[in-house]
Design an enzyme around this catalytic site. Structure first.
Site, PDB file in Angstrom:
ATOM      1  N   GLY A   1       4.403  -0.951 -10.645  1.00  0.00           N
ATOM      2  CA  GLY A   1       3.357  -1.928 -10.910  1.00  0.00           C
ATOM      3  C   GLY A   1       3.704  -2.863 -12.053  1.00  0.00           C
TER       4      GLY A   1
ATOM      5  N   GLU B   1       1.984  12.868 -13.902  1.00  0.00           N
ATOM      6  CA  GLU B   1       1.127  13.035 -12.727  1.00  0.00           C
ATOM      7  C   GLU B   1       1.875  13.885 -11.700  1.00  0.00           C
ATOM      8  OE1 GLU B   1      -1.721  10.197  -9.936  1.00  0.00           O
ATOM      9  OE2 GLU B   1       0.034   9.333 -10.912  1.00  0.00           O
TER      10      GLU B   1
ATOM     11  N   THR C   1       0.825  -1.210   0.000  1.00  0.00           N
ATOM     12  CA  THR C   1       0.000   0.000   0.000  1.00  0.00           C
ATOM     13  C   THR C   1       0.856   1.256   0.000  1.00  0.00           C
ATOM     14  OG1 THR C   1      -0.193  -0.210   2.419  1.00  0.00           O
ATOM     15  CG2 THR C   1      -2.014  -1.056   1.091  1.00  0.00           C
TER      16      THR C   1
ATOM     17  N   PHE D   1       0.982  15.108  -8.577  1.00  0.00           N
ATOM     18  CA  PHE D   1       0.861  14.673  -7.192  1.00  0.00           C
ATOM     19  C   PHE D   1       1.187  15.812  -6.230  1.00  0.00           C
ATOM     20  CE2 PHE D   1       0.551  10.674  -4.628  1.00  0.00           C
ATOM     21  CZ  PHE D   1      -0.457  10.107  -5.383  1.00  0.00           C
TER      22      PHE D   1
ATOM     23  N   LYS E   1       2.659  -5.030   3.306  1.00  0.00           N
ATOM     24  CA  LYS E   1       3.870  -4.219   3.364  1.00  0.00           C
ATOM     25  C   LYS E   1       3.432  -2.770   3.157  1.00  0.00           C
ATOM     26  CE  LYS E   1       6.339  -2.220   0.959  1.00  0.00           C
ATOM     27  NZ  LYS E   1       6.552  -0.714   0.937  1.00  0.00           N
TER      28      LYS E   1
ATOM     29  N   CYS F   1      -4.304   9.640  -6.375  1.00  0.00           N
ATOM     30  CA  CYS F   1      -4.274   9.082  -7.724  1.00  0.00           C
ATOM     31  C   CYS F   1      -5.476   9.512  -8.553  1.00  0.00           C
ATOM     32  CB  CYS F   1      -4.175   7.556  -7.671  1.00  0.00           C
ATOM     33  SG  CYS F   1      -5.439   6.795  -6.654  1.00  0.00           S
TER      34      CYS F   1
ATOM     35  N   SER G   1       2.897   3.466  -8.240  1.00  0.00           N
ATOM     36  CA  SER G   1       3.233   3.997  -9.561  1.00  0.00           C
ATOM     37  C   SER G   1       3.109   2.929 -10.639  1.00  0.00           C
ATOM     38  CB  SER G   1       4.661   4.549  -9.559  1.00  0.00           C
ATOM     39  OG  SER G   1       5.603   3.488  -9.488  1.00  0.00           O
TER      40      SER G   1
ATOM     41  N   GLU H   1      -3.541  -0.982  -8.886  1.00  0.00           N
ATOM     42  CA  GLU H   1      -4.140   0.347  -8.988  1.00  0.00           C
ATOM     43  C   GLU H   1      -2.985   1.325  -9.123  1.00  0.00           C
ATOM     44  OE1 GLU H   1      -4.909   3.930  -8.033  1.00  0.00           O
ATOM     45  OE2 GLU H   1      -5.520   3.196  -6.053  1.00  0.00           O
TER      46      GLU H   1
ATOM     47  N   GLU I   1       6.973   2.987   3.399  1.00  0.00           N
ATOM     48  CA  GLU I   1       7.977   3.358   4.397  1.00  0.00           C
ATOM     49  C   GLU I   1       7.613   4.676   5.093  1.00  0.00           C
ATOM     50  OE1 GLU I   1      10.442   2.292   0.739  1.00  0.00           O
ATOM     51  OE2 GLU I   1       8.325   2.091   1.255  1.00  0.00           O
TER      52      GLU I   1
END
Length: 476
Positions: free
Chosen positions: A235, A380, A150, A382, A176, A286, A231, A252, A179
């Site tokens: 992915g 993107e 995640t 962000f 997981k 996202c 990302s 996703e 971090e």
């Protein structure tokens, strides 16, 4: 407000909190102070958690739907009871403002509530046979142990959106977390145990070395499912690795959502909903509005109204009740936002509002006349930057929106019912909000097409991602 921290900081393996000598810091992006030293799991802990997940899978799959539902229901109630603690954790570890954090906790709890109910609705089927002596049965069974990864931007909702349907289906789950934001995941796991969750059914491995920790799960055939949010680049690599053992995969990935504001839109509503779509979570989402296209007759009016609302958003301490926009998650995120703004300005865009950085805080920014070849439109961002561009007519708007390789979310603002249907159906995106800047909800499917990923989360579609179909032909 006191900034003390009371949350689990160890790895959860089996039903035990495992203290490790190896630690890594969780740093507040608001103050740049270390808020916790968290257990740093490695390959050995990954192997142990893997074996625990395989063992726990058998009993959890055999538990009745009502037993699994009961655990999830109690988990849901505990999450709501600990709303404030979870919201504070997110403010500390990744900078989400408190009021947004509370909303996320309720959203996250919504997935647990929904799948507590759906666990009891995994119905089998009887298919009519052409032979009188045969009965054709279809049974839905858990896919098996799951490994999930995640992201940091929604540390609670991204966990429950994956874990809750997996547990409802009868799968064990090893998580997981990112971090940057492991504390929220660990707190949610603690609440799961408090709800009566069996040991090994849901485990959490915080780590500073995600590649080493992920490898055993990717290579072991007993892990039957991989779910990842992050990302597109990462992915794709995980997709390749999972293919070696033919795992079921849900991805996703990147967004970059377009917004189409037509001249017949309710201007006030379009401004407010686009503001939410863009600046929620400081644009670190996202499904955040990444490219805003406004029809020519209202472009300047929309830009002025939008800029005024953006200027009114309060930037500051995420632990303050008044804050609307918190810090960006780290220095890399800030540099990306700054480079995108500088690139757009160098190509002739006009700065209407914002554009200033202090520490990791970046003021809500509105740019008008952004060129199609700008980084803001090609990547993107962000971050809290709203690039506005002008279009002439429906056909051009759709051409702009569908020109991108991603296809997660898109937004349309119009009062013309026929146009709403035409445009929503023509957009090559998995989610379309029509006069709605925040369409995501636990009972609806969430996911994209093209380079935005595979599969869906939410609703009955999210449960199907964790179920295998077994056909039984029975001769009488």
């Amino acid at each position: 407000m006191q900034k003390s921290l009371d949350a689990p900081k160890e790895a959860l393996i089996g039903g035990t909190w495992r203290p490790l000598e190896r630690r890594f810091p969780v740093v507040s992006p608001a103050t740049l102070e270390v808020v916790a030293e968290v257990a740093d799991a490695g390959p050995q802990e990954a192997e142990e958690a893997l074996e625990e997940a395989v063992r726990a899978q058998r009993d959890w799959a055999r538990a009745t739907a009502y037993e699994r539902s009961g655990v999830l229901r109690r988990w849901f109630e505990l999450i709501l009871r600990h709303e404030e603690a979870l919201a504070r954790l997110m403010a500390l570890e990744m900078g989400k403002p408190l009021k947004e954090g509370r909303a996320e906790v309720r959203y996250a709890a919504g997935f647990v509530e929904w799948y507590a109910e759906e666990a009891k609705r995994v119905h089998g089927e009887i298919v009519p046979s052409q032979f009188p002596h045969k009965r054709l049965l279809v049974r839905y069974e858990p896919v098996g142990p799951v490994y999930g990864i995640t992201p940091w931007n929604f540390p609670a909702a991204m966990v429950t959106r994956k874990v809750a349907p997996a547990l409802a289906a009868g799968c064990s789950f090893v998580l997981k977390p990112a971090e940057e934001s492991p504390l929220t995941a660990l707190y949610l796991a603690w609440l799961f145990l408090e709800a009566g969750g069996p040991p090994g059914v849901f485990q959490v491995l915080p780590t500073s070395d995600p590649v080493a920790v992920s490898r055993p799960f990717l290579e072991d055939e007993r892990i039957r499912k991989l779910t990842f949010t992050g990302s597109t680049e990462v992915g794709l690599r995980l997709y390749q690795e999972a293919a070696k053992t033919l795992k079921r995969v849900s991805l996703e990935l990147g967004g970059g959502a377009p917004v189409l504001v037509f001249a017949d839109a309710d201007l006030g509503r379009a401004v407010e909903e686009t503001l939410r779509a863009k600046f929620r979570n400081a644009g670190e989402s996202c499904v955040a509005a990444n490219r805003i296209f406004v029809e020519a007759p209202i472009a300047e009016t929309f830009a002025q109204a939008y800029a005024e609302r953006a200027k009114a958003l309060r930037v500051g301490d995420p632990l303050s009740e008044e804050t609307d926009i918190g810090p960006l998650v780290n220095e890399q995120a800030l540099r990306k936002v700054q480079s995108h703004v500088e690139d757009a300005l160098s190509r002739g865009a006009t700065l209407v509002a914002g554009g200033e950085a202090t520490g990791l805080f970046f003021t809500p920014t509105v740019l008008l006349g952004v060129k199609p070849d700008s980084l803001l439109f090609r990547e993107e961002t962000f971050g809290p930057v709203a690039p506005l561009s002008v279009f002439q007519g429906e056909e051009e708007a759709l051409r702009y929106a569908n020109a991108f390789p991603v296809g997660l979310a898109a937004y349309v603002f119009t009062r013309d019912l026929s146009r709403a249907f035409r445009v929503a159906e023509a957009l090559e995106y998995g989610i379309v909000g029509v006069n709605d800047g925040v369409p995501s909800t636990p009972q609806a499917p969430f996911g994209g097409v093209k380079r935005s990923g595979l599969g869906r989360e939410g609703g009955r579609w999210g449960l199907q991602e964790y179920l295998e179909v077994k056909y039984i032909s029975m001769g009488l």
